[in-house]
Design a protein around this motif. Sequence first.
Motif, PDB file in Angstrom:
ATOM      1  N   ALA A 201     -25.716  -3.230   4.611  1.00  0.00           N
ATOM      2  CA  ALA A 201     -26.555  -2.025   4.649  1.00  0.00           C
ATOM      3  C   ALA A 201     -26.399  -1.277   3.331  1.00  0.00           C
ATOM      4  CB  ALA A 201     -26.152  -1.127   5.810  1.00  0.00           C
ATOM      5  N   ALA A 202     -27.487  -0.715   2.852  1.00  0.00           N
ATOM      6  CA  ALA A 202     -27.475   0.072   1.616  1.00  0.00           C
ATOM      7  C   ALA A 202     -27.827   1.514   1.940  1.00  0.00           C
ATOM      8  CB  ALA A 202     -28.457  -0.501   0.597  1.00  0.00           C
ATOM      9  N   SER A 203     -27.123   2.441   1.335  1.00  0.00           N
ATOM     10  CA  SER A 203     -27.397   3.857   1.554  1.00  0.00           C
ATOM     11  C   SER A 203     -28.689   4.266   0.861  1.00  0.00           C
ATOM     12  CB  SER A 203     -26.242   4.703   1.009  1.00  0.00           C
ATOM     13  OG  SER A 203     -26.233   4.663  -0.419  1.00  0.00           O
ATOM     14  N   ASP A 204     -29.103   5.500   1.103  1.00  0.00           N
ATOM     15  CA  ASP A 204     -30.213   6.059   0.344  1.00  0.00           C
ATOM     16  C   ASP A 204     -29.813   6.159  -1.125  1.00  0.00           C
ATOM     17  OD1 ASP A 204     -31.704   6.443   2.681  1.00  0.00           O
ATOM     18  OD2 ASP A 204     -30.758   8.386   3.042  1.00  0.00           O
ATOM     19  N   TYR A 205     -30.807   6.293  -2.000  1.00  0.00           N
ATOM     20  CA  TYR A 205     -30.514   6.523  -3.411  1.00  0.00           C
ATOM     21  C   TYR A 205     -29.885   7.904  -3.572  1.00  0.00           C
ATOM     22  CZ  TYR A 205     -33.482   2.471  -4.300  1.00  0.00           C
ATOM     23  OH  TYR A 205     -34.005   1.206  -4.327  1.00  0.00           O
ATOM     24  N   LEU A 206     -28.796   7.956  -4.303  1.00  0.00           N
ATOM     25  CA  LEU A 206     -28.035   9.191  -4.472  1.00  0.00           C
ATOM     26  C   LEU A 206     -28.046   9.624  -5.919  1.00  0.00           C
ATOM     27  CD1 LEU A 206     -24.993   8.017  -2.338  1.00  0.00           C
ATOM     28  CD2 LEU A 206     -26.881   9.462  -1.554  1.00  0.00           C
ATOM     29  N   ARG A 207     -28.295  10.903  -6.132  1.00  0.00           N
ATOM     30  CA  ARG A 207     -28.310  11.425  -7.494  1.00  0.00           C
ATOM     31  C   ARG A 207     -26.906  11.526  -8.070  1.00  0.00           C
ATOM     32  NH1 ARG A 207     -31.020  17.155  -9.542  1.00  0.00           N
ATOM     33  NH2 ARG A 207     -30.352  16.990 -11.711  1.00  0.00           N
ATOM     34  N   ASP A 208     -25.948  11.966  -7.242  1.00  0.00           N
ATOM     35  CA  ASP A 208     -24.575  12.158  -7.711  1.00  0.00           C
ATOM     36  C   ASP A 208     -23.677  11.027  -7.224  1.00  0.00           C
ATOM     37  OD1 ASP A 208     -25.229  14.646  -8.914  1.00  0.00           O
ATOM     38  OD2 ASP A 208     -25.147  15.594  -6.926  1.00  0.00           O
ATOM     39  N   ASP A 209     -22.626  10.780  -7.955  1.00  0.00           N
ATOM     40  CA  ASP A 209     -21.664   9.733  -7.630  1.00  0.00           C
ATOM     41  C   ASP A 209     -20.982  10.059  -6.296  1.00  0.00           C
ATOM     42  OD1 ASP A 209     -19.769   7.776  -7.520  1.00  0.00           O
ATOM     43  OD2 ASP A 209     -18.742   8.334  -9.377  1.00  0.00           O
ATOM     44  N   PRO A 210     -21.123   9.195  -5.273  1.00  0.00           N
ATOM     45  CA  PRO A 210     -20.484   9.471  -3.980  1.00  0.00           C
ATOM     46  C   PRO A 210     -19.006   9.081  -3.955  1.00  0.00           C
ATOM     47  CG  PRO A 210     -21.687   7.417  -3.849  1.00  0.00           C
ATOM     48  CD  PRO A 210     -21.936   7.961  -5.242  1.00  0.00           C
ATOM     49  N   GLY A 211     -18.524   8.481  -5.046  1.00  0.00           N
ATOM     50  CA  GLY A 211     -17.143   8.022  -5.088  1.00  0.00           C
ATOM     51  C   GLY A 211     -16.120   9.080  -4.719  1.00  0.00           C
ATOM     52  N   PRO A 212     -16.189  10.288  -5.323  1.00  0.00           N
ATOM     53  CA  PRO A 212     -15.185  11.308  -5.007  1.00  0.00           C
ATOM     54  C   PRO A 212     -15.102  11.668  -3.531  1.00  0.00           C
ATOM     55  CG  PRO A 212     -16.348  11.885  -7.016  1.00  0.00           C
ATOM     56  CD  PRO A 212     -17.060  10.691  -6.442  1.00  0.00           C
ATOM     57  N   ARG A 213     -16.246  11.797  -2.841  1.00  0.00           N
ATOM     58  CA  ARG A 213     -16.184  12.187  -1.433  1.00  0.00           C
ATOM     59  C   ARG A 213     -15.821  11.010  -0.532  1.00  0.00           C
ATOM     60  NH1 ARG A 213     -22.074  12.907   1.402  1.00  0.00           N
ATOM     61  NH2 ARG A 213     -23.316  11.556   0.061  1.00  0.00           N
ATOM     62  N   LEU A 214     -15.877   9.776  -1.065  1.00  0.00           N
ATOM     63  CA  LEU A 214     -15.480   8.609  -0.287  1.00  0.00           C
ATOM     64  C   LEU A 214     -14.075   8.140  -0.656  1.00  0.00           C
ATOM     65  CD1 LEU A 214     -18.792   6.500  -0.407  1.00  0.00           C
ATOM     66  CD2 LEU A 214     -17.928   7.864   1.510  1.00  0.00           C
ATOM     67  N   ARG A 215     -13.401   8.872  -1.539  1.00  0.00           N
ATOM     68  CA  ARG A 215     -12.083   8.452  -2.002  1.00  0.00           C
ATOM     69  C   ARG A 215     -11.125   8.314  -0.817  1.00  0.00           C
ATOM     70  NH1 ARG A 215     -11.438  11.947  -5.801  1.00  0.00           N
ATOM     71  NH2 ARG A 215     -12.242  10.569  -7.424  1.00  0.00           N
ATOM     72  N   GLY A 216     -10.487   7.158  -0.730  1.00  0.00           N
ATOM     73  CA  GLY A 216      -9.560   6.885   0.355  1.00  0.00           C
ATOM     74  C   GLY A 216     -10.229   6.385   1.615  1.00  0.00           C
ATOM     75  N   GLN A 217     -11.556   6.346   1.620  1.00  0.00           N
ATOM     76  CA  GLN A 217     -12.297   5.904   2.802  1.00  0.00           C
ATOM     77  C   GLN A 217     -12.753   4.467   2.589  1.00  0.00           C
ATOM     78  OE1 GLN A 217     -15.151   8.785   4.259  1.00  0.00           O
ATOM     79  NE2 GLN A 217     -16.473   7.186   5.118  1.00  0.00           N
ATOM     80  N   THR A 218     -12.475   3.593   3.527  1.00  0.00           N
ATOM     81  CA  THR A 218     -12.816   2.175   3.392  1.00  0.00           C
ATOM     82  C   THR A 218     -14.017   1.778   4.233  1.00  0.00           C
ATOM     83  OG1 THR A 218     -11.283   1.543   5.163  1.00  0.00           O
ATOM     84  CG2 THR A 218     -10.427   1.572   2.893  1.00  0.00           C
ATOM     85  N   ARG A 219     -14.426   2.650   5.153  1.00  0.00           N
ATOM     86  CA  ARG A 219     -15.546   2.327   6.029  1.00  0.00           C
ATOM     87  C   ARG A 219     -16.543   3.489   6.099  1.00  0.00           C
ATOM     88  NH1 ARG A 219     -13.228   1.025  11.697  1.00  0.00           N
ATOM     89  NH2 ARG A 219     -11.896   2.791  11.165  1.00  0.00           N
TER      90      ARG A 219
END
Length: 243
Positions: A201-219
Amino acid sequence: MHSGRLFTIVGGIFGLIGLVLLCVGIALAASTASLLASAQRTDGSVVAMTARTTTTRSSDGHTRSNTSWYPTVEFTVDGRRYSFQGSTGSNPPAYKKGEGVPVAYDPDDPSNARIASFWSAFLAPLIVGGLGVVFTPIGAVLFVKGRRITRLRAWLWKQGQQVWAEIEHVGRDFTVRVNNRHPYVVHATWQDERTGRTYTAASDYLRDDPGPRLRGQTRVRVLYDPADPDRNLVDLDAHPSHP
């Protein structure tokens, strides 16, 4: 912005532009046909070729220039000289200075005149109307696609089956551009327990990097149609209780 809304907005814009261009093309063609039907004919001469340069910026940031040449034509009616500039240009120039051309003019207002050849008279309406013919169906297709995606998303939010999928990739999608930027996207995979098949599955197109809010999250949570797991959406706002 999710893809359904994006397609709907882009499709609406394309469709509106297409309809406007189509109406303008029809109006130009009707005006030209009306003038030619009642016009008087005479011979004119090209007295000048004027260059007009337009500059455009492509999506990759490069600037491109295009030069077109427009003829200025003189003709005489009842001993009085008139001149006009052709409404359409070309590159290379379609005429040479000193070349004779047929002229159609309004007998009540000879200053209202144009070159009396089909392409010179109808090229502008054909181009404008042709763009309208192209833009309108493209806009309609994108708009319909956007509405279908939006309806699917609404159904998935209400009735979709939930699964916590493993995050496989977080980064930019370099195959597309949104607002002249490569958007970020999150890809996640899971295995269907019934069939053993793995889906992505692919998320919607995101303007900002989602990496920081997903940090430590594997799922991430994925909502999908059990009858067709390829119909799915990624919910980045949900957090697993046990990541």
